[in-house]
Every structure is written in C-alpha cells, then in structure tokens.
Design a protein around this motif. Structure first.
Motif, PDB file in Angstrom:
ATOM      1  N   ASP A  38     -31.858  -6.929 -41.569  1.00  0.00           N
ATOM      2  CA  ASP A  38     -31.795  -8.014 -40.583  1.00  0.00           C
ATOM      3  C   ASP A  38     -30.487  -7.955 -39.794  1.00  0.00           C
ATOM      4  O   ASP A  38     -30.461  -8.177 -38.571  1.00  0.00           O
ATOM      5  N   SER A  42     -30.185  -7.370 -35.766  1.00  0.00           N
ATOM      6  CA  SER A  42     -29.516  -8.328 -34.882  1.00  0.00           C
ATOM      7  C   SER A  42     -28.397  -7.652 -34.080  1.00  0.00           C
ATOM      8  O   SER A  42     -28.220  -7.921 -32.889  1.00  0.00           O
ATOM      9  N   GLU A  45     -30.054  -5.568 -31.316  1.00  0.00           N
ATOM     10  CA  GLU A  45     -30.539  -6.411 -30.220  1.00  0.00           C
ATOM     11  C   GLU A  45     -29.367  -6.907 -29.365  1.00  0.00           C
ATOM     12  O   GLU A  45     -29.463  -6.955 -28.128  1.00  0.00           O
ATOM     13  N   TYR A  46     -28.272  -7.249 -30.018  1.00  0.00           N
ATOM     14  CA  TYR A  46     -27.101  -7.697 -29.278  1.00  0.00           C
ATOM     15  C   TYR A  46     -26.542  -6.577 -28.398  1.00  0.00           C
ATOM     16  O   TYR A  46     -26.163  -6.801 -27.243  1.00  0.00           O
TER      17      TYR A  46
END
Length: 601
Positions: A38, A42, A45-46
């Motif tokens: 996870d 994240s 994606e950032y």
C-alpha cells in the motif's frame, strides 16, 4: 510422529511448518507485506501525479533519465531489451508504438514545409562533423554514414563472415578511458568511445567479402618517424626521389589554394643535394635555400630555411627502411668551406673581383640562350611569390639555389608505379601501401584516393601537394579510360575493321570519328573543358523544360570562416582547448585548410 504439512494460524500470523526435524525456512507475514504494498502504491501514485502537474519536476526527471540512458551502458541495454521483449509479447504496446511512429512521420511531413523547422533540422545535422571513424577502412564519416559495429552479428550470419570480420575490424581508433586519462578526458562522451562501421564495409562483411577499402587490403599506414615528421615542405622536396612541380594559386578569400595547369613529376638527384648542402659542427645551422627548376632562372619554386642536419638524418632513415632509397650515397670526405680562415677568403677576394664582369656576361648569355630555347622565360609556377622579398634577397650572399631535377625528363605518372612513393616519402616512410601495390581485393583509383584523403590519420588531407597530385592523377586516369570508349563509339563497326594507329593519321578516318561527335567527349569528366560545360548546359535546359522558366538565379557558397558549427567541429578534431573566438584570422584559415577536404560543402 507424523509430519505436519498443513498451515496453522497463531495470532493472525500464518506459519508453514514443514517437519519437526527441519529448520524454519520461510516466515511470511502477510499483514506487513500488505502494508508495504500500500505504501509503495501510494508513493507511485504521488510521483505520477507530481510528474503530470509540475512541469519543472517533469523536465528534471526527463533530463536525469536521458543522462542515465546515455552514460550507463548496462542501464541502456536493459531498457532496450525490456522494450524489445515487451514489443514482441504485448500487442497493445506494439500497436501504440506503431501509432506513435505514424503520427511522428505525419508531423514531420507537415513541419518540413515550415522554414523554421527546416533550418532547425539542418543545424541539428551539422552539429556533429566527420567524427565517426570506421573500424574497417579508418575513414572519418558523418553520423548518417556509420552504425554501431557488433562483431557478434557477423558470427551469427555465417562462419566465413565471422572470419572476415575478425580479420578486418580493428580497434585502433577506439578509446577506453584508463588510469592514464585525466578527469576531464577530451574523448569522454564522444564517438571515440564506441566502435563504428560504415554501411559499405558492413554490407561487404555481411556478404562474407573483404571490403576493398579495408585496412587489411594492404592499406595499412606506417607511422611517421621523428626523423621525417620534423621536416618542412622544402626539406620534403629535397629528400624526394621525384619532385611534383605544380603551379599553386592563392584563392581570393579564406586562405585556400588552387592549382593551375598540369602536375609534372621530375626525377631528382638526391645524392647531389646531400653533397651540396653545407655542413657544420653547429647542430642548429639553418640556411636559406631556393628550390628552382633550373639554376639560370631567377624565379624559384619554393624558398625557405633548411636545416641541413634534418635532411641528412631523414635520408639516413630512408636508406635503412625505404626500398627506393637503397642507392643513396653520402660523401663523408666532404670539406666544410665554412671552416676556412678569413685570410684565405681575403686572398681570393681580389682575384674574384677581376672575374665578376666575365661571369656576369656568361650568365647573361646562358639566360638569353635558355629564353630562346624555351620561348617563354619563367613560364611556370617558378615566379617569385613575394616580389619585395625577392628584391631584398639580391643584397644577401647567404642564399643557396638548388635545382636537383635540372636536366631530367619528367616521368609518366600513369605508368610509373613507384612515382607515388618517390614523390611523398614522408607519407610512405617504408615505400609501401601505395596504389600500385598488390592487393587481395581490386581497388579503383578514385576509391583509393577517397580512402587516403578521408583517413583518420590526417597525413594525406593536410598535405596540399598530395591533394592536388591526386586530383590531377584522377582526372588523367578518367581521360585515358574515356579515350578508348570514345574511339570505339566513334568508329563505324559495320565494316568490321580493327582500329589501328594508322587510322588516326588518316584524315578521312579521323573526320569520320569527329562526325560521330565522339572525338572530343573523352574530356567530359575534366571540369572546365568545353564538353563539361556542354553537359552542364544540357542539364540546365532540361531543368527549364521540367520546372519552367526561372524568375531569377541564385548561387550559394558556404561561409566557412563564419560558420560556428563548422569551426567548432574542426576545433574538436584538432584537440585545441583555446576557444574558437580567441583564435586569430591566420589560425582559423590554417585549421580550415587542414580539414577542408573532409567536409562536403
């Protein structure tokens, strides 16, 4: 006790028990792995969001990626292998690549109609000069003329192609940085760090044939020793067995030279030159020497300072290593006239004064006789270049005039196979590697001269005498080969008669040849001849018929001294660390003259 092969759970942690006698090999904690996954998602994606939104960050990432791709060879090979494998297996990725390439080609076709885009493409193409050296023929090529040399490719084609590649491909001009290189090595991140091969050599080796321009085809160059590299142009002419006389002209701009008329090679008496030059115990002795075609001529072919010891040392080297200089002899019993005492000189000075008038009369008579025999006095390139210097030299007695080729008949350039090595002993220190040397693969004269002038060694491109010698020899060879073709075309083959020398002396048969309009077309390859301009005129008429009558004509010539990309490329090849803008006019002209034959304007 039975072994437990099934998993069991302890406080949310799944553990695999394998055997009671075995150790615990694996311990997988799924909740921890899930948390790491996870976090990575994240972060990814950032990063993607930041790459899309922040332009400065996007440009920095692109720049770092390109730099890593160019500098890290392992990373570059991994990226290429990954994309190649993905293109083969992933159909959607392959279709997207094809679509992108199609759009790129369409955009390029549209941009070609815009002048700004055309200028940008032109500047991009000329940003790099002939910096790519072929590993087979050692010619300096442009980027579009070469490709990366992969030896494994030829081994995969056939065993014979692999053997040919091992024989022809060399690493003489491949630079690999080592401990001896400085931190800011001039060859770092340059084409010299890769192995290149031109398309012609690549095609020949792929077919299992040795390229005719290959160095392995008896075209290897011997290194120029120190004894020969220290000579100036006049000293090179004094040690040459044949002297190439040519009439050089200074062109109006750029410090370039041209040649007018034919090139004449005359045998030289090298032994007489060695015996005539004065000798002294002083190693730094230099004398002023005028090279003439005939001693009675006032004009000279070349006028420079000559280091007598350099001439002798060079001839000693050539006598030991060059097969054409085995018959050169040195007079060791020579008496140095400079060691005479002043008293001996003064005793003879009185007697010489009485003979001056008689000698002047004899020289005048010889000069007049020579003028009557030749029709035009000083009718060649032996005119003094600097008239003012010529007048000043009349007041100095320490000038020696030499005419080592006086009285000798010119050689036939197309028939004498040793003429090239005898004219340029500095370029061929051991007398081998010339055009007439035997070779496994046949090589034409034009391809041979192209290989020599474009050679990465640079010795031929920087020698003006050799360039004009090669140009004249090439034109002469074209004329000779076209004479027989024109004669066969102009001859009436219906009578089935052979062409003989008697037919050319017969006025009727010669008139028939001229009637067929072939009697003079052998001069077509010679620039400036009437037939050459006739072909240019026909091309112009054809252009008018196809494109219509032009509104105006415009001819362009390259501004070589005001071309920053060209000058930067030449400075890079010279290895000069001085900025181009700080060089004076003479240095720029000299650099351009040394490298002009490698560029196609």
């Amino acid at each position: 006790m039975k072994a437990y092969n099934r998993p069991f759970e302890v406080t949310g942690v799944q553990v695999n028990v394998i055997d009671k006698h075995s150790q615990l090999d694996q311990l997988v904690c799924h909740p921890v792995v899930q948390e790491n996954t996870d976090a990575e998602r994240s972060i990814k994606e950032y990063s993607v969001q930041k790459y899309k939104q922040i332009e400065s960050h996007r440009e920095s990432v692109k720049k770092s990626s390109i730099q890593k791709y160019n500098e890290n060879k392992m990373h570059k090979s991994k990226v290429i292998d990954y994309n190649t494998e993905k293109y083969k297996n992933d159909d959607s990725f392959a279709s997207s690549i094809k679509l992108r390439n199609t759009e790129t080609r369409q955009d390029a076709q549209i941009k070609r109609k815009e002048i700004d885009c055309v200028i940008e493409q032109f500047k991009d193409k000329i940003s790099t000069g002939p910096e790519y050296v072929c590993s087979v023929c050692h010619r300096c090529c442009f980027k579009m003329q070469v490709k990366h040399c992969k030896i494994s490719k030829y081994l995969q084609k056939s065993q014979h192609a692999g053997c040919v590649s091992d024989k022809c491909i060399t690493v003489d001009y491949l630079h690999m940085c080592n401990d001896n290189c400085s931190k800011d090595c001039v060859y770092k991140n340059t084409p010299a760090e890769c192995l290149w091969i031109c398309h012609t050599c690549d095609r020949k080796i792929s077919e299992g044939k040795m390229p005719a321009e290959s160095v392995a085809n008896n075209l290897a160059l011997d290194p120029i020793p120190v004894e020969l590299s220290c000579l100036n142009s006049l000293e090179e002419h004094l040690i040459a067995k044949h002297i190439p006389f040519m009439k050089m002209l200074a062109l109006p701009r750029g410090g370039q030279n041209g040649v007018h008329g034919p090139v004449t090679c005359v045998p030289s008496n090298v032994t007489d030159v060695v015996n005539v030059l004065p000798r002294s115990e002083n190693y730094d002795l230099m004398i002023r020497v005028k090279l003439k075609r005939k001693l009675t001529y006032k004009g000279h072919y070349e006028y420079k300072f000559v280091h007598t010891d350099h001439v002798k040392t060079a001839l000693e080297y050539l006598k030991e290593n060059n097969k054409w200089y085995e018959d050169v002899e040195f007079n060791e019993t020579w008496i140095n006239p400079l060691s005479k005492t002043e008293e001996q000189v003064n005793d003879k000075s009185d007697n010489n004064e009485h003979n001056i008038e008689n000698e002047d009369e004899e020289i005048t008579e010889d000069t007049l006789h020579d003028r009557q025999q030749h029709g035009l006095f000083m009718d060649s390139c032996l005119q003094p270049v600097d008239i003012a210097q010529e007048v000043l030299d009349q007041h100095f007695d320490g000038i020696m005039s030499l005419a080592p080729a006086e009285g000798n008949n010119p050689v036939r350039m197309s028939m004498d196979e040793s003429n090239e090595a005898k004219c340029f002993p500095v370029l061929f220190p051991k007398g081998s590697g010339t055009f007439h040397d035997p070779r496994p693969e046949k090589l034409t004269l034009s391809r041979y001269l192209n290989n020599r002038i474009l050679n990465a060694d640079g010795r031929f491109a920087q020698n003006l005498d050799y360039i004009f010698y090669g140009q004249y020899l090439s034109e002469l060879n074209q004329v000779i080969s076209n004479v027989s073709i024109a004669l066969r075309k102009g001859h009436d083959t219906s009578n089935k008669t052979k062409i003989t020398a008697e037919m050319l002396t017969n006025k009727e048969s010669l008139q028939k040849i001229l009637n067929f309009d072939q009697g003079y077309k052998f001069l077509k390859p010679v620039r400036g001849s009437p037939v050459f301009w006739q072909s240019v005129q026909k091309d112009l008429f054809a252009m008018v018929r196809q494109l219509g009558i032009p509104t105006w004509f415009c001819s362009f010539s390259s501004a070589d001294l005001r071309w920053p990309e060209l000058r930067q490329t030449i400075v890079k090849q010279e290895g000069c660390e001085t900025p181009i803008d700080e060089l004076d006019w003479s240095d720029r002209c000299g650099m351009l003259k040394r490298h002009s034959k490698r560029f196609k304007f």
